[in-house]
Design an enzyme around this catalytic site. Structure first.
Site, PDB file in Angstrom:
ATOM      1  N   HIS A  80       0.846  -1.188   0.000  1.00  0.00           N
ATOM      2  CA  HIS A  80       0.000   0.000   0.000  1.00  0.00           C
ATOM      3  C   HIS A  80       0.882   1.238   0.000  1.00  0.00           C
ATOM      4  O   HIS A  80       2.036   1.208   0.437  1.00  0.00           O
ATOM      5  CB  HIS A  80      -0.901   0.000   1.227  1.00  0.00           C
ATOM      6  CG  HIS A  80      -1.958  -1.049   1.191  1.00  0.00           C
ATOM      7  ND1 HIS A  80      -3.105  -0.975   1.944  1.00  0.00           N
ATOM      8  CD2 HIS A  80      -2.058  -2.209   0.484  1.00  0.00           C
ATOM      9  CE1 HIS A  80      -3.867  -2.038   1.717  1.00  0.00           C
ATOM     10  NE2 HIS A  80      -3.242  -2.808   0.841  1.00  0.00           N
ATOM     11  N   GLU A  82       1.009   3.887   1.842  1.00  0.00           N
ATOM     12  CA  GLU A  82       1.558   4.274   3.142  1.00  0.00           C
ATOM     13  C   GLU A  82       2.733   3.393   3.530  1.00  0.00           C
ATOM     14  O   GLU A  82       3.747   3.891   4.031  1.00  0.00           O
ATOM     15  CB  GLU A  82       0.485   4.173   4.237  1.00  0.00           C
ATOM     16  CG  GLU A  82      -0.687   5.093   4.044  1.00  0.00           C
ATOM     17  CD  GLU A  82      -1.859   4.433   3.322  1.00  0.00           C
ATOM     18  OE1 GLU A  82      -3.006   4.793   3.609  1.00  0.00           O
ATOM     19  OE2 GLU A  82      -1.632   3.557   2.456  1.00  0.00           O
ATOM     20  N   CYS A 115      -6.103   2.098   5.749  1.00  0.00           N
ATOM     21  CA  CYS A 115      -6.883   0.874   5.936  1.00  0.00           C
ATOM     22  C   CYS A 115      -6.448   0.246   7.260  1.00  0.00           C
ATOM     23  O   CYS A 115      -5.560   0.761   7.947  1.00  0.00           O
ATOM     24  CB  CYS A 115      -6.640  -0.083   4.769  1.00  0.00           C
ATOM     25  SG  CYS A 115      -4.973  -0.794   4.773  1.00  0.00           S
ATOM     26  N   CYS A 118      -2.565  -0.513   7.289  1.00  0.00           N
ATOM     27  CA  CYS A 118      -1.714   0.679   7.368  1.00  0.00           C
ATOM     28  C   CYS A 118      -1.876   1.382   8.708  1.00  0.00           C
ATOM     29  O   CYS A 118      -0.905   1.912   9.249  1.00  0.00           O
ATOM     30  CB  CYS A 118      -2.024   1.611   6.205  1.00  0.00           C
ATOM     31  SG  CYS A 118      -1.592   0.879   4.607  1.00  0.00           S
TER      32      CYS A 118
END
Length: 195
Positions: A80, A82, A115, A118
């Site tokens: 992801h 992040e 999410c 993260c």
């Protein structure tokens, strides 16, 4: 048995994207606009999902590390934006702790609020601030599964000394999510909604 190595690399287009390595992004809006443009460029180049993130020095606005979503291109569910930004930042400073002694306060700016995965990585990263654009419900509206999070997730970070700002350029950030879906981008969920 010889196991494969695992390596994540930012797409080549990001080199051109950051022409001025000394550029500063003084305001929350400046930082978020950069991150939103990263997300949009990731969609346009077909190098991953519609999410961008970056880590900045909070006081100066200097960019430490960008990140884009690489899930589909790296075949890695944890890639992801992040996580990628955190990994790059930790390499740049040479420490797993971005909140370590002698380092400036760092801020994670992300085009969509984190999410569940993260969110779990943020306290361990050492960042002291998080700024988010689109909300969880904006990502879910186009079909992404953001995982189970506490309803008061921002408060849980703040209790750990990590400041949170939400809805920075939310409309623009949510537009990138819709743009990706309208272009036919793959909406990836581990079980495609089946439990």
């Amino acid at each position: 048995m010889r196991l494969p190595s695992v390596e994540l690399q930012l797409p080549e287009w990001t080199e051109e994207f950051f022409r001025d390595p000394e550029a500063a992004y003084p305001s929350a809006k400046d930082r978020m606009q950069l991150v939103i443009e990263l997300a949009r460029s990731n969609v346009d180049h077909g190098t991953g999902g519609p999410f961008g993130a970056a880590i900045f020095e909070r006081e100066t606005g200097k960019l430490l590390a960008p990140g884009v979503n690489l899930v589909t291109t790296a075949n890695c569910s944890v890639a992801h934006a992040e996580i990628v930004a955190i990994m790059v930042a930790q390499r740049v400073v040479g420490s797993f702790d971005l909140g370590g002694r002698g380092l400036p306060a760092y801020e994670l700016v992300t085009s969509t609020e984190p999410c569940a995965m993260c969110l779990g990585a943020i306290p361990w990263s050492g960042v002291r601030y998080v700024a988010c654009g689109a909300r969880d419900e904006d990502a879910r509206a186009v079909g992404f599964d953001e995982g189970s999070k506490l309803e008061n997730w921002a408060s849980t970070l703040e209790e750990r000394g990590i400041g949170v700002t939400q809805d920075v350029c939310r409309k623009d950030a949510a537009a990138v999510l819709r743009y990706y879906a309208e272009k036919g981008g793959e909406i990836y969920n581990s079980r495609k909604g089946a439990l």
